[in-house]
Design a protein around this motif. Sequence first.
Motif, PDB file in Angstrom:
ATOM      1  N   TYR A   8      -8.941 -34.394  10.562  1.00 10.31           N
ATOM      2  CA  TYR A   8      -9.904 -34.005  11.504  1.00 10.31           C
ATOM      3  C   TYR A   8     -10.431 -32.565  10.880  1.00 10.31           C
ATOM      4  O   TYR A   8      -9.541 -31.484  11.601  1.00 10.31           O
ATOM      5  N   SER A   9     -11.750 -31.916  11.399  1.00 11.45           N
ATOM      6  CA  SER A   9     -11.606 -30.827  11.754  1.00 11.45           C
ATOM      7  C   SER A   9     -12.954 -30.638  12.838  1.00 11.45           C
ATOM      8  O   SER A   9     -14.041 -31.927  13.049  1.00 11.45           O
ATOM      9  N   HIS A  10     -12.339 -29.752  13.876  1.00  9.88           N
ATOM     10  CA  HIS A  10     -13.342 -29.583  15.091  1.00  9.88           C
ATOM     11  C   HIS A  10     -14.665 -28.814  14.938  1.00  9.88           C
ATOM     12  O   HIS A  10     -15.831 -28.145  15.134  1.00  9.88           O
ATOM     13  N   THR A  11     -14.347 -27.422  14.039  1.00  9.96           N
ATOM     14  CA  THR A  11     -14.940 -26.159  14.129  1.00  9.96           C
ATOM     15  C   THR A  11     -15.206 -26.232  13.030  1.00  9.96           C
ATOM     16  O   THR A  11     -16.180 -24.822  12.344  1.00  9.96           O
ATOM     17  N   GLY A  12     -15.222 -26.274  11.730  1.00 10.81           N
ATOM     18  CA  GLY A  12     -15.861 -26.457  10.571  1.00 10.81           C
ATOM     19  C   GLY A  12     -14.149 -25.847   9.456  1.00 10.81           C
ATOM     20  O   GLY A  12     -14.435 -25.783   8.406  1.00 10.81           O
ATOM     21  N   SER A  13     -13.062 -25.094   9.967  1.00 11.95           N
ATOM     22  CA  SER A  13     -12.146 -24.650   9.159  1.00 11.95           C
ATOM     23  C   SER A  13     -11.924 -25.696   8.040  1.00 11.95           C
ATOM     24  O   SER A  13     -11.753 -25.510   7.464  1.00 11.95           O
ATOM     25  N   VAL A  14     -10.907 -26.800   8.942  1.00 12.86           N
ATOM     26  CA  VAL A  14     -10.567 -28.175   8.335  1.00 12.86           C
ATOM     27  C   VAL A  14     -11.825 -28.819   7.227  1.00 12.86           C
ATOM     28  O   VAL A  14     -10.966 -28.779   6.368  1.00 12.86           O
ATOM     29  N   GLU A  15     -12.754 -28.769   7.570  1.00 12.73           N
ATOM     30  CA  GLU A  15     -13.629 -28.974   6.454  1.00 12.73           C
ATOM     31  C   GLU A  15     -14.191 -28.735   5.303  1.00 12.73           C
ATOM     32  O   GLU A  15     -13.913 -28.892   3.968  1.00 12.73           O
ATOM     33  N   LYS A  16     -13.851 -27.283   5.638  1.00 15.39           N
ATOM     34  CA  LYS A  16     -13.661 -26.318   4.673  1.00 15.39           C
ATOM     35  C   LYS A  16     -12.030 -26.803   3.878  1.00 15.39           C
ATOM     36  O   LYS A  16     -12.814 -26.565   2.167  1.00 15.39           O
ATOM     37  N   ILE A  17     -11.331 -26.707   3.895  1.00 16.96           N
ATOM     38  CA  ILE A  17      -9.961 -27.019   3.377  1.00 16.96           C
ATOM     39  C   ILE A  17     -10.073 -28.566   2.569  1.00 16.96           C
ATOM     40  O   ILE A  17     -10.292 -28.129   1.636  1.00 16.96           O
ATOM     41  N   ALA A  18     -11.122 -29.516   3.404  1.00 19.56           N
ATOM     42  CA  ALA A  18     -11.325 -30.376   3.321  1.00 19.56           C
ATOM     43  C   ALA A  18     -11.650 -30.737   2.002  1.00 19.56           C
ATOM     44  O   ALA A  18     -11.506 -31.481  -0.021  1.00 19.56           O
ATOM     45  N   SER A  19     -13.029 -30.141   1.764  1.00 20.58           N
ATOM     46  CA  SER A  19     -13.982 -29.775   0.820  1.00 20.58           C
ATOM     47  C   SER A  19     -13.054 -29.380  -0.023  1.00 20.58           C
ATOM     48  O   SER A  19     -14.251 -29.839  -1.057  1.00 20.58           O
ATOM     49  N   PHE A  20     -12.749 -28.268  -0.368  1.00 22.20           N
ATOM     50  CA  PHE A  20     -12.412 -27.429  -1.464  1.00 22.20           C
ATOM     51  C   PHE A  20     -11.479 -28.597  -1.872  1.00 22.20           C
ATOM     52  O   PHE A  20     -11.132 -29.119  -3.302  1.00 22.20           O
ATOM     53  N   ILE A  21     -10.522 -29.512  -1.545  1.00 22.14           N
ATOM     54  CA  ILE A  21      -9.353 -30.194  -2.378  1.00 22.14           C
ATOM     55  C   ILE A  21     -10.313 -31.028  -2.464  1.00 22.14           C
ATOM     56  O   ILE A  21      -9.689 -32.217  -3.858  1.00 22.14           O
ATOM     57  N   LYS A  22     -11.413 -32.230  -2.373  1.00 19.46           N
ATOM     58  CA  LYS A  22     -12.043 -33.307  -2.105  1.00 19.46           C
ATOM     59  C   LYS A  22     -12.536 -32.457  -3.731  1.00 19.46           C
ATOM     60  O   LYS A  22     -12.443 -33.268  -4.593  1.00 19.46           O
ATOM     61  N   GLY A  23     -13.097 -31.599  -3.866  1.00 22.59           N
ATOM     62  CA  GLY A  23     -13.416 -31.032  -5.283  1.00 22.59           C
ATOM     63  C   GLY A  23     -12.752 -30.927  -6.562  1.00 22.59           C
ATOM     64  O   GLY A  23     -13.243 -31.142  -7.607  1.00 22.59           O
ATOM     65  N   LYS A  24     -11.776 -30.819  -5.913  1.00 25.70           N
ATOM     66  CA  LYS A  24     -10.810 -29.826  -6.898  1.00 25.70           C
ATOM     67  C   LYS A  24     -10.001 -31.284  -7.647  1.00 25.70           C
ATOM     68  O   LYS A  24      -9.289 -31.143  -8.762  1.00 25.70           O
ATOM     69  N   TYR A  25      -9.465 -32.276  -6.720  1.00 30.78           N
ATOM     70  CA  TYR A  25      -7.783 -33.042  -6.902  1.00 30.78           C
ATOM     71  C   TYR A  25      -8.967 -34.717  -6.923  1.00 30.78           C
ATOM     72  O   TYR A  25      -9.426 -34.698  -6.054  1.00 30.78           O
ATOM     73  N   SER A  26      -8.284 -34.948  -7.344  1.00 33.91           N
ATOM     74  CA  SER A  26      -8.365 -36.538  -6.914  1.00 33.91           C
ATOM     75  C   SER A  26      -7.685 -37.505  -6.053  1.00 33.91           C
ATOM     76  O   SER A  26      -6.697 -37.633  -5.867  1.00 33.91           O
ATOM     77  N   VAL A  27      -8.437 -37.094  -5.213  1.00 35.10           N
ATOM     78  CA  VAL A  27      -8.159 -37.681  -3.598  1.00 35.10           C
ATOM     79  C   VAL A  27      -9.295 -38.847  -2.791  1.00 35.10           C
ATOM     80  O   VAL A  27     -10.755 -38.400  -2.809  1.00 35.10           O
ATOM     81  N   GLU A  33     -12.791 -39.860  13.280  1.00 35.10           N
ATOM     82  CA  GLU A  33     -13.705 -39.310  14.185  1.00 35.10           C
ATOM     83  C   GLU A  33     -13.448 -39.482  15.587  1.00 35.10           C
ATOM     84  O   GLU A  33     -12.818 -41.409  15.822  1.00 35.10           O
ATOM     85  N   PRO A  34     -13.487 -38.870  16.882  1.00 33.90           N
ATOM     86  CA  PRO A  34     -13.401 -39.437  17.543  1.00 33.90           C
ATOM     87  C   PRO A  34     -14.069 -40.566  18.252  1.00 33.90           C
ATOM     88  O   PRO A  34     -15.617 -40.533  17.912  1.00 33.90           O
ATOM     89  N   LYS A  35     -14.076 -41.224  19.734  1.00 32.00           N
ATOM     90  CA  LYS A  35     -15.658 -41.922  19.714  1.00 32.00           C
ATOM     91  C   LYS A  35     -16.653 -40.814  20.396  1.00 32.00           C
ATOM     92  O   LYS A  35     -17.809 -41.377  20.379  1.00 32.00           O
ATOM     93  N   LYS A  36     -15.764 -40.393  22.066  1.00 32.66           N
ATOM     94  CA  LYS A  36     -16.172 -39.224  21.934  1.00 32.66           C
ATOM     95  C   LYS A  36     -15.900 -37.843  21.536  1.00 32.66           C
ATOM     96  O   LYS A  36     -15.045 -37.588  21.399  1.00 32.66           O
ATOM     97  N   LYS A  37     -17.302 -37.201  21.429  1.00 35.65           N
ATOM     98  CA  LYS A  37     -17.013 -35.743  20.742  1.00 35.65           C
ATOM     99  C   LYS A  37     -17.235 -35.547  21.743  1.00 35.65           C
ATOM    100  O   LYS A  37     -17.338 -35.268  23.288  1.00 35.65           O
ATOM    101  N   ILE A  38     -16.009 -34.063  21.389  1.00 36.90           N
ATOM    102  CA  ILE A  38     -15.180 -32.545  22.191  1.00 36.90           C
ATOM    103  C   ILE A  38     -16.302 -31.780  21.849  1.00 36.90           C
ATOM    104  O   ILE A  38     -16.490 -31.476  20.414  1.00 36.90           O
ATOM    105  N   PRO A  39     -16.528 -30.929  23.047  1.00 34.77           N
ATOM    106  CA  PRO A  39     -17.286 -29.917  22.949  1.00 34.77           C
ATOM    107  C   PRO A  39     -17.111 -28.966  21.875  1.00 34.77           C
ATOM    108  O   PRO A  39     -15.833 -28.918  21.058  1.00 34.77           O
ATOM    109  N   THR A  40     -18.820 -28.229  20.146  1.00 33.50           N
ATOM    110  CA  THR A  40     -17.792 -27.176  19.887  1.00 33.50           C
ATOM    111  C   THR A  40     -17.895 -26.065  19.678  1.00 33.50           C
ATOM    112  O   THR A  40     -17.601 -25.244  19.040  1.00 33.50           O
TER     113      THR A  40
END
Length: 158
Positions: A8-27, A33-40
């Motif tokens: 789960y990535s709220h402001t983008g930091s975890v997404e940055k790590i996830a994107s790197f992992i997706k690009g380098k490793y076969s995962v 995704e929450p049904k109701k978004k929390i303000p960022t």
Amino acid sequence: MKVLLVYYSHTGSVEKIASFIKGKYSVDTLEIEPKKKIPTSGFFMFMLGGYEAIFKKAPPLKNPEINPGDYDLIIVGSPVWAGRISSPVYSFIKRYGFSEKKCAVFCCYAGNPGNSLSELSDLLEERGNHIISIAGFKQKDLETELEKRVSEWLDSIM
């Protein structure tokens, strides 16, 4: 070995790590995704996020399209809110729990990780999973050391 990255990535930091992992490793990936978004941004973001994390609230989530039970290794990533894992990650593990899996966990934090890493590990272990690795990544380090730190961590477990 089939690997699933759940995050789960709220402001983008975890997404940055996830994107790197997706690009380098076969995962395969599953973004929580929450049904109701929390303000960022703003005061309400900190109040609501902190409240939900401290009191272990489990917000409703969109149903996942992937079954975590089909994987050998599950990597779980969460931002840190008030020293704890985010409520969407908590909700996912409680509602769509999996057991008897190898798990690696990571959290991304701005100041202090608090109890987030042990909380996430304990939550997974309570369900019979085996934690093989734990990592914390400070947001400010992501600009300069992301690839090095994440690669070293994942190379040791994959």
